[in-house]
Scaffold this active site. Structure first.
Site, PDB file in Angstrom:
ATOM      1  N   GLU A   1       2.058 -16.386   1.423  1.00 25.10           N
ATOM      2  CA  GLU A   1       0.731 -15.762   1.449  1.00 25.10           C
ATOM      3  C   GLU A   1      -0.232 -16.505   2.364  1.00 25.10           C
ATOM      4  O   GLU A   1      -1.024 -15.890   3.070  1.00 25.10           O
ATOM      5  CB  GLU A   1       0.146 -15.672   0.033  1.00 25.10           C
ATOM      6  CG  GLU A   1       0.841 -14.663  -0.870  1.00 25.10           C
ATOM      7  CD  GLU A   1       0.775 -13.234  -0.344  1.00 25.10           C
ATOM      8  OE1 GLU A   1      -0.066 -12.936   0.526  1.00 25.10           O
ATOM      9  OE2 GLU A   1       1.593 -12.412  -0.803  1.00 25.10           O
TER      10      GLU A   1
ATOM     11  N   TYR B   1      -8.196 -13.164  -2.410  1.00 28.26           N
ATOM     12  CA  TYR B   1      -6.996 -12.381  -2.123  1.00 28.26           C
ATOM     13  C   TYR B   1      -5.731 -13.144  -2.539  1.00 28.26           C
ATOM     14  O   TYR B   1      -4.888 -12.630  -3.282  1.00 28.26           O
ATOM     15  CB  TYR B   1      -6.877 -12.000  -0.629  1.00 28.26           C
ATOM     16  CG  TYR B   1      -5.450 -11.615  -0.345  1.00 28.26           C
ATOM     17  CD1 TYR B   1      -4.959 -10.401  -0.803  1.00 28.26           C
ATOM     18  CD2 TYR B   1      -4.552 -12.521   0.235  1.00 28.26           C
ATOM     19  CE1 TYR B   1      -3.619 -10.069  -0.668  1.00 28.26           C
ATOM     20  CE2 TYR B   1      -3.222 -12.197   0.379  1.00 28.26           C
ATOM     21  CZ  TYR B   1      -2.761 -10.975  -0.073  1.00 28.26           C
ATOM     22  OH  TYR B   1      -1.448 -10.665   0.034  1.00 28.26           O
TER      23      TYR B   1
ATOM     24  N   ASP C   1      -6.515  -7.226   0.361  1.00 31.91           N
ATOM     25  CA  ASP C   1      -6.409  -7.677   1.749  1.00 31.91           C
ATOM     26  C   ASP C   1      -6.745  -6.503   2.665  1.00 31.91           C
ATOM     27  O   ASP C   1      -7.210  -5.462   2.205  1.00 31.91           O
ATOM     28  CB  ASP C   1      -4.991  -8.195   2.016  1.00 31.91           C
ATOM     29  CG  ASP C   1      -3.983  -7.064   1.982  1.00 31.91           C
ATOM     30  OD1 ASP C   1      -4.249  -6.059   1.307  1.00 31.91           O
ATOM     31  OD2 ASP C   1      -2.937  -7.170   2.648  1.00 31.91           O
TER      32      ASP C   1
END
Length: 371
Positions: free
Chosen positions: A42, A125, A143
């Site tokens: 991520e 996020y 996102d």
DNA sequence: TATACGTGGCT
DNA sequence: TAGCCAAGTAT
């Protein structure tokens, strides 16, 4: 409150997850739900495309297979692993967070959005993504894909460039997200957002959720998401010095804050800072650089502009136009006299450099080869 | 809140 | 091609 009924929400979840089960992308970080794997992927994926990340991710997991290994890594090794990926504070924050986990949390991961956001480099996020994918928490992960997908599905016209808009989308997703499979739901939205509902070349007529896509049904997809424009990069003109001595070249360490923090680069001079009078010619400016580098007569530095085009490199907010200057030193000069670090060319491969530095080195070698 | 922070791909 | 976009965060 959104207009969707509970029936619509359930039908959407089912349609989306069925499609995901059949067509989800086979990505290296999807082999398990290990929070370390989810987290590293991520962070790498922030503002970075999947195809770019894949080779970095695979190398990174070989080099730093565990949180402990990352916490123990030396910075040079870490930055070499991140070289070329950009937004380098991500790598430094990654290690900072690894040390938080190992030291402060004794290896125990926080499992909530709030707890995860305490980690360096983890914002709303990424916290939502880790919480939902690794810990099965029913939380939104908003996102760029989620902004685009939900703005079209529900014709939400809030400006997604504004920070306050995030909570509008979080509220929406909190209502729509699957409570059984939140991680898969969030990832399905991302897969949808990079395929049938991508920014350009979207193909809503074949999308598995086209019947839920209000903007498509109304023929106004091109109006979503609403996003204010970014400013253009500001141009800066630099000289960069290539000071050769035997097999060594002089480097400067950049300041610890700002763009390309802490990287070693050729010594650079902002041409604007060298101007004393509007009528100053390029030759005059180069001469001022020579003076700065030769504050003692015993070590005069002579600079020659290379017969090469300026190196142009564009960042998000700046565009650099760099004129390369080759420097020559008197034989037997005392190299320790110069501020900076002399580095063996043979060692370049072991050091992490930003892309613009690699470009300058390439341009320099090309210009030298021609002569 | 608005801006800084990298790089590569696409049109 | 110049501008936008890509699994955002820190300040």
């Amino acid at each position: 409150m959104i207009e969707w009924s509970q029936e619509t929400i359930t039908a959407f979840q089912k349609t989306l997850l069925n499609w995901y089960d059949q067509h989800k992308r086979d990505l290296p970080w999807r082999k398990d739900h290990d929070p370390y794997h989810v987290w590293v992927s991520e962070i790498m994926l922030q503002q970075t495309q999947v195809q770019t990340v894949i080779p970095y991710y695979l190398r990174f997991m070989k080099e730093f297979p565990t949180v402990q290994a990352l916490a123990d890594a030396d910075e040079a090794h870490l930055m070499k692993a991140w070289e070329g990926l950009g937004y380098y504070s991500r790598a430094r924050n990654l290690q900072k967070a690894a040390r938080q986990i190992v030291t402060d949390y004794h290896g125990q991961w926080p499992t909530t959005v709030k707890g995860l956001q305490e980690l360096s480099g983890v914002g709303p996020y990424t916290a939502g993504a880790i919480a939902s994918i690794a810990f099965n928490q029913p939380v939104a992960a908003i996102d760029g894909n989620a902004f685009r997908v939900f703005s079209r599905l529900l014709e939400i016209d809030d400006d997604v460039a504004k920070p306050q808009t995030r909570k509008v989308f979080e509220n929406v997703v909190d209502q729509i997200i699957s409570k059984d499979r939140p991680g898969d739901f969030n990832q399905a939205i991302m897969d949808l957002g990079t395929s049938y509902m991508s920014a350009a070349n979207y193909d809503s007529s074949h999308s598995p959720v086209k019947e839920f896509n209000q903007a498509y049904l109304d023929g106004i997809e091109d109006q979503f998401p609403v996003k204010t424009k970014k400013k253009r990069p500001v141009r800066h003109d630099f000289f960069a010095l290539v000071l050769h001595a035997d097999n060594q070249i002089l480097f400067d360490k950049r300041p610890s804050t700002g763009i390309l923090a802490n990287f070693l680069m050729f010594p650079m001079f902002d041409q604007h800072d060298l101007i004393k009078d509007k009528s100053d010619s390029q030759e005059v400016l180069i001469h001022r650089v020579e003076e700065q580098m030769s504050t003692e007569d015993r070590l005069p530095v002579h600079l020659h502009q290379l017969p090469a085009k300026p190196v142009i490199h564009t960042f998000t907010h700046q565009q650099w136009h760099i004129t390369l200057l080759r420097g020559s030193l008197p034989a037997d000069s005392d190299l320790s006299y110069f501020p900076g670090k002399w580095i063996q060319i043979d060692h370049f491969n072991d050091i992490a450099f930003p892309k613009v530095q690699l470009k300058m080195w390439q341009a320099y070698q090309k210009a030298i080869a021609k002569k």
